[in-house]
Scaffold this motif. Structure first.
Motif, PDB file in Angstrom:
ATOM      1  N   ILE A  56      31.519  71.298  66.656  1.00 34.09           N
ATOM      2  CA  ILE A  56      32.850  70.992  65.623  1.00 34.09           C
ATOM      3  C   ILE A  56      33.882  71.750  66.519  1.00 34.09           C
ATOM      4  O   ILE A  56      35.092  71.160  66.636  1.00 34.09           O
ATOM      5  CB  ILE A  56      32.946  72.037  64.587  1.00 34.09           C
ATOM      6  CG1 ILE A  56      32.003  71.311  63.397  1.00 34.09           C
ATOM      7  CG2 ILE A  56      34.292  71.681  63.827  1.00 34.09           C
ATOM      8  CD1 ILE A  56      31.851  72.071  62.307  1.00 34.09           C
ATOM      9  N   ALA A  57      33.773  72.717  67.469  1.00 29.85           N
ATOM     10  CA  ALA A  57      34.880  73.228  67.932  1.00 29.85           C
ATOM     11  C   ALA A  57      35.061  72.532  69.209  1.00 29.85           C
ATOM     12  O   ALA A  57      36.413  72.354  69.540  1.00 29.85           O
ATOM     13  CB  ALA A  57      34.509  74.746  68.704  1.00 29.85           C
TER      14      ALA A  57
ATOM     15  N   ASP B 299      38.663  68.711  72.094  1.00 29.71           N
ATOM     16  CA  ASP B 299      38.920  67.249  72.769  1.00 29.71           C
ATOM     17  C   ASP B 299      39.981  66.524  72.013  1.00 29.71           C
ATOM     18  O   ASP B 299      40.974  65.979  72.413  1.00 29.71           O
ATOM     19  CB  ASP B 299      37.586  66.573  72.683  1.00 29.71           C
ATOM     20  CG  ASP B 299      36.633  66.787  73.657  1.00 29.71           C
ATOM     21  OD1 ASP B 299      37.036  67.914  74.488  1.00 29.71           O
ATOM     22  OD2 ASP B 299      35.486  66.686  73.509  1.00 29.71           O
ATOM     23  N   GLN B 300      39.923  66.584  70.524  1.00 30.23           N
ATOM     24  CA  GLN B 300      41.088  66.031  69.788  1.00 30.23           C
ATOM     25  C   GLN B 300      42.471  66.723  69.690  1.00 30.23           C
ATOM     26  O   GLN B 300      43.250  65.869  70.201  1.00 30.23           O
ATOM     27  CB  GLN B 300      40.672  65.897  68.186  1.00 30.23           C
ATOM     28  CG  GLN B 300      41.705  65.262  67.296  1.00 30.23           C
ATOM     29  CD  GLN B 300      41.575  63.928  67.301  1.00 30.23           C
ATOM     30  OE1 GLN B 300      40.517  63.421  67.813  1.00 30.23           O
ATOM     31  NE2 GLN B 300      42.381  63.119  66.816  1.00 30.23           N
ATOM     32  N   TRP B 301      42.513  67.873  70.193  1.00 32.47           N
ATOM     33  CA  TRP B 301      43.931  68.617  70.355  1.00 32.47           C
ATOM     34  C   TRP B 301      44.450  68.315  71.742  1.00 32.47           C
ATOM     35  O   TRP B 301      45.466  68.011  71.751  1.00 32.47           O
ATOM     36  CB  TRP B 301      43.678  69.941  70.216  1.00 32.47           C
ATOM     37  CG  TRP B 301      45.035  71.105  70.276  1.00 32.47           C
ATOM     38  CD1 TRP B 301      45.187  71.515  71.438  1.00 32.47           C
ATOM     39  CD2 TRP B 301      45.891  71.187  69.419  1.00 32.47           C
ATOM     40  NE1 TRP B 301      46.512  72.194  71.183  1.00 32.47           N
ATOM     41  CE2 TRP B 301      46.816  71.997  69.820  1.00 32.47           C
ATOM     42  CE3 TRP B 301      45.912  70.715  67.906  1.00 32.47           C
ATOM     43  CZ2 TRP B 301      48.014  72.584  69.113  1.00 32.47           C
ATOM     44  CZ3 TRP B 301      47.080  71.152  67.546  1.00 32.47           C
ATOM     45  CH2 TRP B 301      48.097  71.779  67.933  1.00 32.47           C
TER      46      TRP B 301
ATOM     47  N   SER C  78      37.766  56.895  70.560  1.00 32.84           N
ATOM     48  CA  SER C  78      37.123  58.232  70.296  1.00 32.84           C
ATOM     49  C   SER C  78      37.972  59.112  69.457  1.00 32.84           C
ATOM     50  O   SER C  78      37.594  59.971  68.616  1.00 32.84           O
ATOM     51  CB  SER C  78      36.842  58.836  71.604  1.00 32.84           C
ATOM     52  OG  SER C  78      37.734  58.970  72.539  1.00 32.84           O
ATOM     53  N   GLU C  79      39.213  58.721  69.771  1.00 35.63           N
ATOM     54  CA  GLU C  79      40.212  59.750  68.910  1.00 35.63           C
ATOM     55  C   GLU C  79      40.071  59.502  67.345  1.00 35.63           C
ATOM     56  O   GLU C  79      40.462  60.294  66.603  1.00 35.63           O
ATOM     57  CB  GLU C  79      41.822  59.406  69.157  1.00 35.63           C
ATOM     58  CG  GLU C  79      42.077  59.905  70.640  1.00 35.63           C
ATOM     59  CD  GLU C  79      41.425  59.236  71.878  1.00 35.63           C
ATOM     60  OE1 GLU C  79      41.045  58.111  71.871  1.00 35.63           O
ATOM     61  OE2 GLU C  79      41.244  59.954  72.954  1.00 35.63           O
ATOM     62  N   VAL C  80      39.599  58.238  66.943  1.00 38.82           N
ATOM     63  CA  VAL C  80      39.636  57.803  65.698  1.00 38.82           C
ATOM     64  C   VAL C  80      38.383  58.368  65.104  1.00 38.82           C
ATOM     65  O   VAL C  80      38.265  58.644  63.965  1.00 38.82           O
ATOM     66  CB  VAL C  80      39.465  56.334  65.386  1.00 38.82           C
ATOM     67  CG1 VAL C  80      39.132  55.842  64.056  1.00 38.82           C
ATOM     68  CG2 VAL C  80      40.813  55.594  65.878  1.00 38.82           C
TER      69      VAL C  80
END
Length: 259
Positions: free
Chosen positions: A249-250, A255-257, A102-104
């Motif tokens: 988007i937020a 989640d990515q951060w 999911s990070e990708v």
């Protein structure tokens, strides 16, 4: 059912109602409902959270779909064809989900959503004009392939924002106004949620008592949302769409951060 305080049950039911409203208007109710369940039930296995989420969401989605079909010019046959394609796509996506990070995917989806938001803001007429006539076979085939199989695959693979993507795809491919696209997307969602719920129920990963209570609130929220969308029209749906897109988007960025 796990031991849950009365306060938390009230919070989860209110979250279900708001999620049903959001989902009925433009999709994306899972942005609220799933995190609410994860935070409210921290010791419950993820599979049970996902199963309960589907059991709640399908009730509100079905109620919204019925409301839309009664009052909006929805082609149910086309919607069901897209829904069955989405069901097949989501099952395929779920099959491949274990091998995808999911990070990708998160940065890719964020870029796509930023493009979507820019397009909707720069094209204020997008989705505001009624359809000019029945969709051609070519456009229906494209909708089945892209909105059905493609977004269905994404739903099984990753998931966030599926309803919103469906609304945008149906508006662009079939030249629907946003209200009709929202109505059609609800029927597609019923098909995909039904297939997922059947699998979760078979695996015994649904908290039925909690789901039944939350589903009542989700149904009320979904019905109210559908009626508001029908009454206020495409301009209202467009505004909610932008709010949901930026919220998604937020969430993905967060989640990515934190990931």
């Amino acid at each position: 059912m796990p031991d849950i305080s009365l306060t938390m049950i009230v919070v989860l039911c209110l979250a279900a109602a708001v999620a049903g409203w959001i989902d009925a208007v433009v999709g994306g109710g899972g942005l609220l409902l799933l995190p609410a369940l994860l935070l409210g039930l921290p010791n419950v296995p993820a599979a049970h959270i996902l199963g309960t989420n589907k059991a709640v969401a399908i009730v509100g989605t079905s109620g919204a779909a019925v409301t839309y079909v009664r009052k909006a010019p929805v082609d149910v046959k086309i919607a069901v064809r897209i829904g069955l394609a989405a069901l097949a796509g989501s099952m395929t996506g779920a099959f491949f989900a274990a091998g995808i990070s999911s990070e990708v995917l998160r940065p890719v989806i964020m870029v796509v959503l930023l493009g979507v938001a820019a397009f909707v803001m720069l094209k204020p007429a997008f989705g505001s004009a009624p359809a000019t006539g029945p969709a051609t076979r070519q456009r229906v085939a494209a909708a089945i392939l892209l909105a059905g199989v493609g977004i269905g695959f994404y739903d099984g693979l990753f998931g966030p924002g599926t309803g919103t993507f469906l609304v945008l795809a149906l508006t662009a491919i079939l030249h629907m106004d946003l209200v009709t696209a929202s109505a059609t997307a609800k029927i597609v969602n019923v098909c995909t949620n039904g297939g997922a719920l059947a699998m979760f129920a078979y695996q015994g990963t649904v908290l039925w008592k909690l789901a039944a209570l939350m589903a009542l609130f989700n149904l009320v929220g979904g019905t109210v949302g559908a009626r508001m969308a029908l009454k206020k029209g495409s301009g209202f749906v467009r505004g909610v769409l932008l709010v949901v897109v930026f919220s998604l988007i937020a969430k993905l960025a967060f989640d990515q951060w934190t990931g």
